[in-house]
Design a protein around this motif. Structure first.
Motif, PDB file in Angstrom:
ATOM      1  N   ALA A   1       1.194  13.022   7.274  1.00  0.00           N
ATOM      2  CA  ALA A   1       2.552  12.559   6.954  1.00  0.00           C
ATOM      3  C   ALA A   1       2.619  11.938   5.552  1.00  0.00           C
ATOM      4  N   GLY A   2       1.475  11.888   4.856  1.00  0.00           N
ATOM      5  CA  GLY A   2       1.450  11.294   3.523  1.00  0.00           C
ATOM      6  C   GLY A   2       1.450   9.776   3.554  1.00  0.00           C
ATOM      7  N   ALA A   3       1.070   9.220   4.710  1.00  0.00           N
ATOM      8  CA  ALA A   3       1.057   7.763   4.875  1.00  0.00           C
ATOM      9  C   ALA A   3      -0.382   7.245   4.909  1.00  0.00           C
ATOM     10  N   LYS A   4      -0.518   5.933   4.956  1.00  0.00           N
ATOM     11  CA  LYS A   4      -1.834   5.300   5.039  1.00  0.00           C
ATOM     12  C   LYS A   4      -1.881   4.385   6.260  1.00  0.00           C
ATOM     13  N   PRO A   5      -3.023   4.355   6.960  1.00  0.00           N
ATOM     14  CA  PRO A   5      -3.125   3.415   8.082  1.00  0.00           C
ATOM     15  C   PRO A   5      -3.162   1.977   7.568  1.00  0.00           C
ATOM     16  N   SER A   6      -2.414   1.090   8.179  1.00  0.00           N
ATOM     17  CA  SER A   6      -2.366  -0.293   7.677  1.00  0.00           C
ATOM     18  C   SER A   6      -3.401  -1.205   8.319  1.00  0.00           C
ATOM     19  N   PHE A   7      -3.929  -0.833   9.491  1.00  0.00           N
ATOM     20  CA  PHE A   7      -4.913  -1.714  10.143  1.00  0.00           C
ATOM     21  C   PHE A   7      -6.296  -1.583   9.499  1.00  0.00           C
ATOM     22  N   LEU A   8      -6.635  -0.363   9.046  1.00  0.00           N
ATOM     23  CA  LEU A   8      -7.977  -0.085   8.514  1.00  0.00           C
ATOM     24  C   LEU A   8      -8.291  -1.028   7.347  1.00  0.00           C
ATOM     25  N   HIS A   9      -9.364  -1.778   7.472  1.00  0.00           N
ATOM     26  CA  HIS A   9      -9.846  -2.739   6.458  1.00  0.00           C
ATOM     27  C   HIS A   9      -8.965  -3.983   6.341  1.00  0.00           C
ATOM     28  N   TYR A  10      -7.995  -4.121   7.228  1.00  0.00           N
ATOM     29  CA  TYR A  10      -7.131  -5.314   7.192  1.00  0.00           C
ATOM     30  C   TYR A  10      -7.948  -6.539   7.581  1.00  0.00           C
ATOM     31  N   GLN A  11      -7.798  -7.624   6.818  1.00  0.00           N
ATOM     32  CA  GLN A  11      -8.542  -8.839   7.151  1.00  0.00           C
ATOM     33  C   GLN A  11      -7.706 -10.088   6.956  1.00  0.00           C
ATOM     34  N   PRO A  12      -7.084 -10.563   8.037  1.00  0.00           N
ATOM     35  CA  PRO A  12      -6.423 -11.862   7.948  1.00  0.00           C
ATOM     36  C   PRO A  12      -7.481 -12.953   7.799  1.00  0.00           C
ATOM     37  N   ARG A  13      -7.092 -14.105   7.296  1.00  0.00           N
ATOM     38  CA  ARG A  13      -8.058 -15.169   7.037  1.00  0.00           C
ATOM     39  C   ARG A  13      -8.844 -15.554   8.302  1.00  0.00           C
TER      40      ARG A  13
END
Ligand code: MF3
Ligand code: CO
Length: 254
Positions: free
Chosen positions: A51-63
């Motif tokens: 879809a030309g999008a990016k996954p937002s969870f991958l590599h996400y790091q909240p403090r």
């Protein structure tokens, strides 16, 4: 800071939301007895990139997190409430599976989750999922222009509690836009008439989490997965919505 989106920005968020909804649809179609959570993650990665999008969870790091999130999806099975990491675990008959997905398209985020049972379902699990979906629907219905943030929390909480199920403590939804997590935090229980006034252009992720037991949870050894403290099964559903002049608009539908 609370970001108010223009109508054209909401139109872009709608497209990001559509990618998320299409991904969840494909993952649910692929979920079957013997399929691994990792395979579901691969399905999601494929749909999002096509879809030309990016996954937002991958590599996400909240403090608060010990390590960057390692996958595209959260796949939370049975007593895992949210943030389950897709492992080599293969789905078994009767498993209650919750899938949470986020994607970024043209800089805008969508975030949504579904829960379902694979194979022969325990009727109590189906009742749990239906109650969680009702709590989400009640929260969405309360997201009216001119109402208060606490009205949404109150609607989610009273609907969830009325079902007799537990509600995960300390967890809730959030503002969403260019960032996955924006202000305000949206508690899953609260008092009507309290909090900020809801204005057209405010986008929120609404996400009730119900359990067949108590409200308490603990972190699993992976540092991410949240399990019910009593081992009871849990369900989680989520939509990204926007407040508009005409009422709530659900952005994460196909
Ligand atoms: N819907 C979840 C949330 O809002 C997704 C976050 S998973 C993470 O918390 F890995 F990105 F943290
Ligand atoms: Co969310």
């Amino acid at each position: 800071m609370v970001e108010i989106k223009t109508e054209s920005e909401l139109a872009m968020m709608r497209e990001a939301g559509r990618v998320v909804a299409n991904t969840l649809h494909a993952v649910k179609e692929a979920a079957a007895i013997g399929v691994s959570l990792r395979e579901l993650d691969e399905v999601a990665a494929h749909v999002i990139s096509e879809a030309g999008a990016k996954p937002s969870f991958l590599h996400y790091q909240p403090r608060s997190a010990p390590t960057p999130y390692p996958n595209v999806l959260c796949a939370s099975v049975n007593d895992v409430v949210v943030h389950g990491i897709p492992t080599a675990y293969r789905i078994q008959d009767g498993d209650l599976v919750s899938i949470d997905c986020g994607a970024i398209l043209d800089g805008w985020n969508g975030d949504a989750a579904i829960s379902f049972v694979v194979g022969h379902a325990d009727p109590r699990d189906l009742a749990l999922i239906e109650a969680t979906e009702r709590a989400l629907a009640a929260g969405i219905a309360a997201a009216q222009p001119g109402a208060k943030l606490g009205d949404i929390s109150y609607a989610i909480g009273t609907s969830g509690r009325a079902s007799g199920f537990g509600m995960l403590e300390d967890h809730g939804g959030h503002g969403i836009g260019r960032a996955m997590h924006e202000d305000p935090h949206l508690a899953n229980e609260g008092r009507a008439g309290r909090g900020m006034r809801l204005k057209p252009g405010l986008a929120l992720a609404i996400e009730p989490m119900l359990t067949r037991g108590g409200d308490a949870y603990r972190y699993a050894d992976d540092g991410w997965s949240i399990r019910t403290a009593d081992g009871s099964r849990a369900a989680h559903v989520e939509h990204t919505i926007a407040i508009t002049e005409d009422g709530p608009r659900v952005l994460t539908v196909r």
